[in-house]
Design an enzyme around this catalytic site. Sequence first.
Site, PDB file in Angstrom:
ATOM      1  N   ARG A   1       0.842  -1.207   0.000  1.00 31.52           N
ATOM      2  CA  ARG A   1       0.000   0.000   0.000  1.00 31.52           C
ATOM      3  C   ARG A   1       0.870   1.248   0.000  1.00 31.52           C
ATOM      4  NH1 ARG A   1      -3.886  -3.188   3.529  1.00 31.52           N
ATOM      5  NH2 ARG A   1      -2.613  -2.656   5.324  1.00 31.52           N
TER       6      ARG A   1
ATOM      7  N   PHE B   1     -11.266  -3.094  -4.811  1.00 30.27           N
ATOM      8  CA  PHE B   1     -11.791  -3.946  -3.726  1.00 30.27           C
ATOM      9  C   PHE B   1     -11.314  -3.270  -2.445  1.00 30.27           C
ATOM     10  CE2 PHE B   1     -11.326  -6.459  -7.513  1.00 30.27           C
ATOM     11  CZ  PHE B   1     -12.440  -7.288  -7.537  1.00 30.27           C
TER      12      PHE B   1
ATOM     13  N   ASP C   1     -16.449  -1.077  -3.373  1.00 30.67           N
ATOM     14  CA  ASP C   1     -16.577  -2.358  -2.660  1.00 30.67           C
ATOM     15  C   ASP C   1     -18.045  -2.773  -2.708  1.00 30.67           C
ATOM     16  OD1 ASP C   1     -14.431  -3.760  -0.496  1.00 30.67           O
ATOM     17  OD2 ASP C   1     -16.523  -4.378  -0.259  1.00 30.67           O
TER      18      ASP C   1
ATOM     19  N   ASN D   1     -20.333  -3.927  -7.589  1.00 32.66           N
ATOM     20  CA  ASN D   1     -19.563  -5.112  -7.909  1.00 32.66           C
ATOM     21  C   ASN D   1     -18.469  -4.704  -8.896  1.00 32.66           C
ATOM     22  OD1 ASN D   1     -18.718  -7.443  -9.454  1.00 32.66           O
ATOM     23  ND2 ASN D   1     -20.425  -8.525  -8.500  1.00 32.66           N
ATOM     24  N   ALA D   2     -17.236  -5.039  -8.588  1.00 34.02           N
ATOM     25  CA  ALA D   2     -16.112  -4.586  -9.415  1.00 34.02           C
ATOM     26  C   ALA D   2     -16.232  -5.070 -10.852  1.00 34.02           C
ATOM     27  CB  ALA D   2     -14.802  -5.074  -8.805  1.00 34.02           C
TER      28      ALA D   2
ATOM     29  N   CYS E   1      -4.412 -13.090  -3.583  1.00 30.40           N
ATOM     30  CA  CYS E   1      -4.056 -13.701  -2.297  1.00 30.40           C
ATOM     31  C   CYS E   1      -4.491 -15.168  -2.258  1.00 30.40           C
ATOM     32  CB  CYS E   1      -4.655 -12.912  -1.131  1.00 30.40           C
ATOM     33  SG  CYS E   1      -6.446 -12.826  -1.180  1.00 30.40           S
TER      34      CYS E   1
ATOM     35  N   ASP F   1      -7.270  -5.508  -5.629  1.00 28.95           N
ATOM     36  CA  ASP F   1      -6.872  -6.364  -4.499  1.00 28.95           C
ATOM     37  C   ASP F   1      -8.074  -7.199  -4.075  1.00 28.95           C
ATOM     38  OD1 ASP F   1      -5.514  -7.507  -2.388  1.00 28.95           O
ATOM     39  OD2 ASP F   1      -5.938  -5.848  -1.014  1.00 28.95           O
TER      40      ASP F   1
HETATM   41  N1  SAH Z   1      -7.584  -3.819  -0.339  1.00 28.37           N
HETATM   42  C1  SAH Z   1      -8.023  -4.086   1.014  1.00 28.37           C
HETATM   43  C2  SAH Z   1      -8.448  -5.505   1.214  1.00 28.37           C
HETATM   44  C3  SAH Z   1      -9.493  -6.008   0.257  1.00 28.37           C
HETATM   45  S1  SAH Z   1     -10.329  -7.428   0.821  1.00 28.37           S
HETATM   46  C4  SAH Z   1      -6.953  -3.703   1.994  1.00 28.37           C
HETATM   47  O1  SAH Z   1      -5.783  -3.555   1.592  1.00 28.37           O
HETATM   48  O2  SAH Z   1      -7.255  -3.566   3.172  1.00 28.37           O
HETATM   49  C5  SAH Z   1     -11.457  -7.715  -0.434  1.00 28.37           C
HETATM   50  C6  SAH Z   1     -12.644  -6.777  -0.471  1.00 28.37           C
HETATM   51  O3  SAH Z   1     -13.323  -7.047  -1.672  1.00 28.37           O
HETATM   52  C7  SAH Z   1     -13.670  -6.979   0.642  1.00 28.37           C
HETATM   53  O4  SAH Z   1     -13.869  -5.754   1.291  1.00 28.37           O
HETATM   54  C8  SAH Z   1     -14.956  -7.417  -0.078  1.00 28.37           C
HETATM   55  O5  SAH Z   1     -16.126  -6.832   0.466  1.00 28.37           O
HETATM   56  C9  SAH Z   1     -14.720  -6.899  -1.462  1.00 28.37           C
HETATM   57  N2  SAH Z   1     -15.368  -7.603  -2.569  1.00 28.37           N
HETATM   58  C10 SAH Z   1     -15.571  -8.926  -2.713  1.00 28.37           C
HETATM   59  N3  SAH Z   1     -16.120  -9.190  -3.922  1.00 28.37           N
HETATM   60  C11 SAH Z   1     -16.237  -8.002  -4.567  1.00 28.37           C
HETATM   61  C12 SAH Z   1     -16.711  -7.616  -5.857  1.00 28.37           C
HETATM   62  N4  SAH Z   1     -17.138  -8.521  -6.728  1.00 28.37           N
HETATM   63  N5  SAH Z   1     -16.668  -6.315  -6.171  1.00 28.37           N
HETATM   64  C13 SAH Z   1     -16.201  -5.377  -5.311  1.00 28.37           C
HETATM   65  N6  SAH Z   1     -15.768  -5.689  -4.073  1.00 28.37           N
HETATM   66  C14 SAH Z   1     -15.770  -6.979  -3.713  1.00 28.37           C
END
Ligand code: SAH
Length: 416
Positions: free
Chosen positions: A230, A245, A266, A299-300, A360, A320
């Site tokens: 980050r 995300f 998110d 949704n991404a 991950c 991420d």
């Molecule tokens: N980048 C963050 C961690 C991300 S964890 C950090 O560094 O702290 C993954 C995240 O993706 C979660 O918050 C979850 O709610 C979200 N997520 C899961 N599926 C998703 C989707 N299809 N679109 C957008 N967000 C999503």
Amino acid sequence: MRRTGCGPVYCEVLRLASQHLERNLEQARVSARGADRWRRLGHPWIYRSDVLEPPAGPPGAVAVVGPRREWLGMALWSPSSQIALRFLAAAAQSIDREFFRERLAAARAYRERLGVDGTAYRLVHGEADGLPSLIVDWYAGHVVVELLSAGLEAYRAELIEALVEVLTPLGILARNDVAVREHEQLPRSVDLLYGQVPEWVEVREGSVRYLAAPWTGQKTGAFLDQRENRQRVGELARGRALDCFAYHGSFTLHLARHADHVTALDTSADALARARVNVELNQQPAGAMRAAVELVEANAFDFLRAQEAAGARYDTIVLDPPAFAKRRGAVERAARGYKEINLRALKLLAPGGMLATFSCSFHVSMPLFRELLESAAADAGRPVRLLEWRGQALDHPEVLQIPESGYLKGAILRVD
Ligand code: SAH
């Protein structure tokens, strides 16, 4: 048990004590293949299928011997798990508060040398720190643990004492609500083990601050494994940025110090509400955050598709996602998901733009992830430079003999 530097009499006492322990411990007899995992591969696990004679007693520390009853070492014994034995020590020794105290002190000494620029970091990364099935994360004086095996649970009291002695924390919380505990036939719960742990703990990470949620947040309250990524991605960010995300905004906060505008996305409204609080926390002193931050619940996959259709352009994109492949069998589907979001992100970048992309999923290996990115780059039809290959933060050590200790991989790419 210290085996070096002792006088002859003391050494003899230690040898006798060790012999006594060897004779009195419950024993597991394992196959040649099981023995090989420790001796040849240096891998700490012996699977249930390689246990020829299980120990008679309850979960806890046991002696492990080979097919001809030759001594192999000591292990934590989990009767109901596929991972039956987890290596503890080569010689017979008491597994007690002193044992945990020494291993915790060694784990802490390693972190002290890393010079982590922040107040939240992982203190024990399980097997990679010689403390199998134990996670210990530090949040500015508060400790959050995960006890992930029945064998380890047998030493809960000794472990708590050692944690208090070595770390003098304000509180210790057990996030034992993780699914893997079911493989061990252990209950899932969140328990305060010592002192006090608040609902929110403010931590610093480089130049930003955020609130971790030890009781209810993902993992132990935050994704500490991305800390250094980050900070690095923040330094390189510019222009219009998209954090896909975003969770509670941890990449967003770093992006916002260098970019002009950040969209944080998110699917979780709750995570975004916390991102809002974290953004506000970083608005002091005035001007510390360069960018305006926009939070989008979406949704991404849909969002990226819609942005592409609308002809949008970004200068910085972060991907991420959560682990798309939680099981080996899910790799193919996961690979399609990773490729899709990366392809769309590459297409959305303005010339000179940067994509920081991560996976991950342990089951998506580094070579596979690279292959996916190559394929996305080819389909995007644009030259893509690999600026940096990234891994998990160094306080989550990845031991080469223990592939499971490493899971996070990522790349920083630039599109011409
Ligand atoms: N980048 C963050 C961690 C991300 S964890 C950090 O560094 O702290 C993954 C995240 O993706 C979660 O918050 C979850 O709610 C979200 N997520 C899961 N599926 C998703 C989707 N299809 N679109 C957008 N967000 C999503």
